[in-house]
Write an enzyme that holds these catalytic residues in place. Structure first.
Site, mmCIF file in Angstrom:
data_model
loop_
_atom_site.group_PDB
_atom_site.id
_atom_site.type_symbol
_atom_site.label_atom_id
_atom_site.label_comp_id
_atom_site.label_asym_id
_atom_site.label_seq_id
_atom_site.Cartn_x
_atom_site.Cartn_y
_atom_site.Cartn_z
ATOM 1 N N ASP A 13 -7.884 -14.432 18.320
ATOM 2 C CA ASP A 13 -6.795 -15.306 18.578
ATOM 3 C C ASP A 13 -6.945 -16.172 19.808
ATOM 4 O O ASP A 13 -6.143 -16.091 20.637
ATOM 5 C CB ASP A 13 -5.739 -14.195 18.900
ATOM 6 C CG ASP A 13 -5.624 -13.063 17.806
ATOM 7 O OD1 ASP A 13 -5.844 -13.585 16.669
ATOM 8 O OD2 ASP A 13 -5.628 -11.688 18.090
ATOM 9 N N GLU A 14 -8.163 -16.694 19.843
ATOM 10 C CA GLU A 14 -8.353 -17.620 21.174
ATOM 11 C C GLU A 14 -7.739 -18.902 20.909
ATOM 12 O O GLU A 14 -7.297 -19.659 21.812
ATOM 13 C CB GLU A 14 -9.865 -17.877 21.395
ATOM 14 C CG GLU A 14 -10.541 -16.485 21.513
ATOM 15 C CD GLU A 14 -11.113 -15.726 20.331
ATOM 16 O OE1 GLU A 14 -10.756 -16.297 19.127
ATOM 17 O OE2 GLU A 14 -11.823 -14.898 20.654
ATOM 18 N N GLY A 15 -7.158 -19.235 19.782
ATOM 19 C CA GLY A 15 -6.877 -20.525 19.331
ATOM 20 C C GLY A 15 -7.728 -21.445 18.429
ATOM 21 O O GLY A 15 -7.757 -22.612 18.625
ATOM 22 N N GLY A 17 -7.253 -21.964 15.417
ATOM 23 C CA GLY A 17 -6.796 -22.757 14.476
ATOM 24 C C GLY A 17 -6.384 -24.156 15.150
ATOM 25 O O GLY A 17 -6.706 -25.139 14.677
ATOM 26 N N GLY A 42 -5.852 -14.638 11.331
ATOM 27 C CA GLY A 42 -4.359 -15.252 11.411
ATOM 28 C C GLY A 42 -4.368 -16.395 12.533
ATOM 29 O O GLY A 42 -4.803 -16.312 13.634
ATOM 30 N N HIS A 43 -4.648 -17.753 11.981
ATOM 31 C CA HIS A 43 -4.622 -18.854 12.787
ATOM 32 C C HIS A 43 -3.592 -19.779 12.789
ATOM 33 O O HIS A 43 -3.068 -19.961 11.852
ATOM 34 C CB HIS A 43 -5.907 -19.675 12.403
ATOM 35 C CG HIS A 43 -7.263 -19.113 12.229
ATOM 36 N ND1 HIS A 43 -8.342 -19.553 11.794
ATOM 37 C CD2 HIS A 43 -7.577 -17.815 12.745
ATOM 38 C CE1 HIS A 43 -9.226 -18.771 11.993
ATOM 39 N NE2 HIS A 43 -8.747 -17.743 12.399
ATOM 40 N N ARG A 144 -24.464 -2.943 -2.476
ATOM 41 C CA ARG A 144 -24.788 -3.342 -3.965
ATOM 42 C C ARG A 144 -23.816 -2.892 -4.752
ATOM 43 O O ARG A 144 -24.269 -2.867 -6.115
ATOM 44 C CB ARG A 144 -26.304 -3.270 -4.154
ATOM 45 C CG ARG A 144 -26.998 -4.135 -3.072
ATOM 46 C CD ARG A 144 -28.523 -3.673 -3.018
ATOM 47 N NE ARG A 144 -28.407 -2.087 -2.410
ATOM 48 C CZ ARG A 144 -29.666 -1.488 -2.025
ATOM 49 N NH1 ARG A 144 -30.723 -2.169 -2.417
ATOM 50 N NH2 ARG A 144 -29.576 -0.453 -1.437
ATOM 51 N N VAL A 300 -0.732 -12.487 14.558
ATOM 52 C CA VAL A 300 -0.089 -13.105 13.548
ATOM 53 C C VAL A 300 -0.307 -12.790 12.054
ATOM 54 O O VAL A 300 0.403 -12.841 11.263
ATOM 55 C CB VAL A 300 -0.855 -14.599 13.529
ATOM 56 C CG1 VAL A 300 -0.421 -15.568 12.377
ATOM 57 C CG2 VAL A 300 -1.131 -15.094 14.885
ATOM 58 N N ARG A 306 -0.580 -7.773 21.395
ATOM 59 C CA ARG A 306 -1.910 -7.689 22.013
ATOM 60 C C ARG A 306 -2.134 -7.286 23.112
ATOM 61 O O ARG A 306 -1.198 -7.548 24.255
ATOM 62 C CB ARG A 306 -2.431 -9.234 21.789
ATOM 63 C CG ARG A 306 -2.439 -10.028 20.631
ATOM 64 C CD ARG A 306 -2.735 -11.329 20.452
ATOM 65 N NE ARG A 306 -2.785 -11.750 19.227
ATOM 66 C CZ ARG A 306 -2.440 -13.370 19.039
ATOM 67 N NH1 ARG A 306 -1.989 -14.111 20.124
ATOM 68 N NH2 ARG A 306 -2.554 -13.660 17.863
HETATM 69 P P1 GDP Z 1 -6.763 -18.046 16.371
HETATM 70 O O1 GDP Z 1 -6.769 -16.612 15.539
HETATM 71 O O2 GDP Z 1 -7.856 -18.038 17.137
HETATM 72 O O3 GDP Z 1 -6.566 -19.305 15.627
HETATM 73 O O4 GDP Z 1 -5.502 -17.992 17.523
HETATM 74 P P2 GDP Z 1 -3.933 -17.374 17.158
HETATM 75 O O5 GDP Z 1 -3.172 -18.304 16.151
HETATM 76 O O6 GDP Z 1 -4.032 -15.892 16.439
HETATM 77 O O7 GDP Z 1 -3.358 -17.017 18.443
HETATM 78 C C1 GDP Z 1 -3.281 -18.320 19.241
HETATM 79 C C2 GDP Z 1 -1.845 -18.459 19.809
HETATM 80 O O8 GDP Z 1 -1.790 -19.282 20.862
HETATM 81 C C3 GDP Z 1 -1.081 -19.228 18.691
HETATM 82 O O9 GDP Z 1 0.192 -18.764 18.830
HETATM 83 C C4 GDP Z 1 -1.247 -20.623 19.055
HETATM 84 O O10 GDP Z 1 -0.132 -21.337 18.664
HETATM 85 C C5 GDP Z 1 -1.086 -20.637 20.544
HETATM 86 N N1 GDP Z 1 -1.866 -21.396 21.300
HETATM 87 C C6 GDP Z 1 -3.227 -22.114 21.036
HETATM 88 N N2 GDP Z 1 -3.412 -22.839 22.198
HETATM 89 C C7 GDP Z 1 -2.485 -22.744 22.783
HETATM 90 C C8 GDP Z 1 -2.522 -23.481 24.295
HETATM 91 O O11 GDP Z 1 -3.151 -24.150 24.819
HETATM 92 N N3 GDP Z 1 -1.363 -23.087 24.951
HETATM 93 C C9 GDP Z 1 -0.205 -22.106 24.454
HETATM 94 N N4 GDP Z 1 0.919 -21.895 24.979
HETATM 95 N N5 GDP Z 1 -0.435 -21.604 23.134
HETATM 96 C C10 GDP Z 1 -1.325 -21.989 22.596
HETATM 97 P P1 IMO Z 2 -8.543 -14.229 14.280
HETATM 98 O O1 IMO Z 2 -9.366 -14.830 13.245
HETATM 99 C C1 IMO Z 2 -7.824 -10.418 16.461
HETATM 100 C C2 IMO Z 2 -9.691 -6.644 14.706
HETATM 101 C C3 IMO Z 2 -8.800 -5.707 14.202
HETATM 102 C C4 IMO Z 2 -9.517 -4.543 14.534
HETATM 103 C C5 IMO Z 2 -10.863 -4.976 14.217
HETATM 104 C C6 IMO Z 2 -11.415 -4.465 12.701
HETATM 105 O O2 IMO Z 2 -7.067 -14.416 13.912
HETATM 106 O O3 IMO Z 2 -8.969 -14.176 15.436
HETATM 107 P P2 IMO Z 2 -10.626 -5.475 10.420
HETATM 108 O O4 IMO Z 2 -9.329 -5.361 9.703
HETATM 109 O O5 IMO Z 2 -11.342 -6.812 10.368
HETATM 110 O O6 IMO Z 2 -11.679 -4.470 9.971
HETATM 111 O O7 IMO Z 2 -10.229 -4.786 12.014
HETATM 112 O O8 IMO Z 2 -11.113 -6.244 14.306
HETATM 113 N N1 IMO Z 2 -9.505 -8.196 14.261
HETATM 114 C C7 IMO Z 2 -8.817 -9.143 14.947
HETATM 115 N N2 IMO Z 2 -8.495 -9.242 16.060
HETATM 116 N N3 IMO Z 2 -7.959 -11.653 15.685
HETATM 117 C C8 IMO Z 2 -8.515 -11.571 14.511
HETATM 118 O O9 IMO Z 2 -8.659 -12.557 13.713
HETATM 119 C C9 IMO Z 2 -8.890 -10.283 13.915
HETATM 120 N N4 IMO Z 2 -9.455 -9.869 12.820
HETATM 121 C C10 IMO Z 2 -9.783 -8.538 12.792
HETATM 122 O O10 IMO Z 2 -7.520 -5.942 15.238
HETATM 123 O O11 IMO Z 2 -9.657 -4.357 15.946
HETATM 124 MG MG MG Z 3 -5.648 -14.889 15.200
#
Ligand code: GDP
Ligand code: IMO
Ligand code: MG
Length: 427
Positions: A13-15, A17, A42-43, A144, A300, A306
């Site tokens: 969830d670093e961003g 997407g 979830g992006h 397998r 997401v 979180r």
């Molecule tokens: P991903 O799984 O790495 O794609 O990230 P997620 O979408 O799960 O979570 C990132 C969240 O931060 C989303 O709600 C984005 O819209 C938001 N986001 C991404 N970049 C920025 C930023 O620079 N500033 C802010 N305020 N929100 C951001």
């Molecule tokens: P994005 O791509 C954050 C975490 C779950 C759990 C562990 C194992 O949006 O960054 P799983 O269902 O994969 O077997 O769960 O990994 N996890 C994530 N946490 N962002 C994700 O994806 C994740 N995908 C899995 O919360 O701790």
């Molecule tokens: Mg995400």
């Protein structure tokens, strides 16, 4: 024209997407490829104020002109795939250019059943998975007894494979977990119901991508999950069941390491984590609550809150190392706008000893407490800044300090969720 990898440098969830979308709008991207994980991702992408979330599909599906690819390393739930596609079609997104690898493994309904019952069985030791069947599907692959996309097109072979897969699983379900056995015919019917719609999308994606690279086209590999969730390099066992690190991209796409030109680690200006497992800079106070609230830190995919903490430079350096990062993309700097003082973890104390690198064992990592350096906040709204020079002096100092201690240059900085809210530092 390059092959570019975008991956998560922390716990997800670093961003990613937003970073993918950013690159796709500034450069011409021909292919956007998912290589590991499944619909546990979830992006989020925000375009003209409209929010989109992708799970199994690469966020490149929103980039006009780019072909989206789900490569062999992904675990594909056909049900989730079509649900996601239909949701986008309803919103007027053109999803015609989607290619799915014949070798990708399939997630069937019994995988998510097993995911949920095995989590319950673990009790207080549970991983906190997304319950999407990711772990059981990868377990079948390695064991397998997995089912691959190509198997859906030959009912005889599919039946044999489902029988083999359910043989052991049904013993477990009935004798260990006290659940009803799964019927072979029900699973065959479930999976064949998707075959017709899936067939035209299926191809040899390794061939497709290598030929594209031979022609000089640009391929963007969009990571899911993250380095610290990697089954080899993350905080095992509190990880996902795939290899989201850069090396996993080559395996998951059938593209050799010599073809990769850039590896971009996406990293938040602080840290979050969903699910269980160690997290040295986690906050349990008002600051943690503020990061959660201001950052909108809610999952997401699962809607879970979180866990939040300060930036951890040890993890950044570790990510730079295990992924061979050429650069970072720093996101959510704007979330820190209101803080008076911003701590950054520069090292750990482990059982009385100062360490600057990721500890070798999980036990040591569980014992790690952060050593902080403190930075003055900038106390102003940076969401409208579009160049590094426009950032307040204290924000510039913070970013430069992070860059220095993290092991790779910062290619860009996110100052808001919108497509335009990005500062490109090294263009
Ligand atoms: P991903 O799984 O790495 O794609 O990230 P997620 O979408 O799960 O979570 C990132 C969240 O931060 C989303 O709600 C984005 O819209 C938001 N986001 C991404 N970049 C920025 C930023 O620079 N500033 C802010 N305020 N929100 C951001
Ligand atoms: P994005 O791509 C954050 C975490 C779950 C759990 C562990 C194992 O949006 O960054 P799983 O269902 O994969 O077997 O769960 O990994 N996890 C994530 N946490 N962002 C994700 O994806 C994740 N995908 C899995 O919360 O701790
Ligand atoms: Mg995400």
């Amino acid at each position: 024209m390059p092959a570019i990898v975008i991956l998560g440098a922390q716990w997800g969830d670093e961003g990613k997407g937003k970073a993918t979308d950013q690159l796709a709008t500034t450069d011409t991207i021909d292919y956007v490829v998912r290589t590991s994980g499944g619909h546990n991702a979830g992006h989020t992408i925000v375009v003209n104020g409209e929010k989109y979330a992708t799970h199994l599909l690469p966020s490149g599906i929103l980039t006009p002109g780019a072909t989206s690819v789900i490569a062999n390393g992904v675990v594909v739930s056909p049900e989730a795939l079509f649900r996601e596609l239909d949701g986008l079609i309803e919103r007027g997104v053109d999803v015609a250019d989607l290619v799915v690898s014949a070798n990708a493994h399939v997630i069937a309904s019994y995988h998510s059943t097993i995911d949920k019952v095995s989590e319950r069985f673990l009790g207080k030791n549970q991983i906190g998975t997304t319950g999407r069947g990711i772990g059981p599907a990868y377990a079948d692959k390695v064991n397998r007894v997995g089912i691959r996309v190509a198997d859906l097109f030959d009912e005889g072979i599919l039946r044999q494979k489902v029988e083999a897969a359910l043989d052991l699983r049904n013993h477990l379900l009935t004798k260990v977990y006290n659940r009803r056995a799964v019927e072979v015919e029900a699973i065959v019917a479930e999976l064949t119901s998707y075959a017709e719609r899936l067939r035209p999308m299926v191809a040899d994606t390794s061939l497709l991508l290598n030929q594209a690279l031979d022609r000089g086209e640009t391929v963007l590999f969009e990571g899911a999950q993250a380095t610290m969730l990697d089954v080899d390099h993350g905080t095992y066992p509190f990880v996902t069941s795939s290899n989201p690190v850069a090396g996993g991209v080559c395996v998951g796409a059938g593209v050799g390491p010599t073809r990769i030109d850039r590896v971009i680690g996406v990293i938040k200006a602080y840290t979050t984590r969903v699910g269980s497992g160690p997290f040295p800079t986690e906050l349990f106070d008002a600051d943690g609550e503020a990061l959660q609230r201001i950052g909108g830190e809610i999952g997401v995919s699962t809607g879970r809150t979180r866990r939040c903490g300060w930036y951890d430079a040890v993890i950044a350096r570790y990510s730079a190392r295990v992924n061979g990062l050429t650069e970072f993309f720093l996101t959510k700097l704007d979330v820190l706008d209101s803080f008076e003082r911003i701590p950054v973890c520069v090292g750990y104390e482990v059982d009385g000893q100062r360490v600057d690198e990721m500890p070798m064992t999980q036990t040591e990592f569980h014992h790690a407490t952060p050593v902080y350096e403190y930075f003055d906040g900038w106390k102003s709204d940076i969401s409208g800044c579009r160049s590094f020079g426009e950032l307040p002096a204290n924000a510039q100092t913070y970013v430069k300090a992070l860059e220095e201690m993290s092991g790779a240059k910062f290619w860009g900085i996110g100052v808001g969720p919108g497509r335009e809210q990005t500062i490109v530092v090294h263009g």
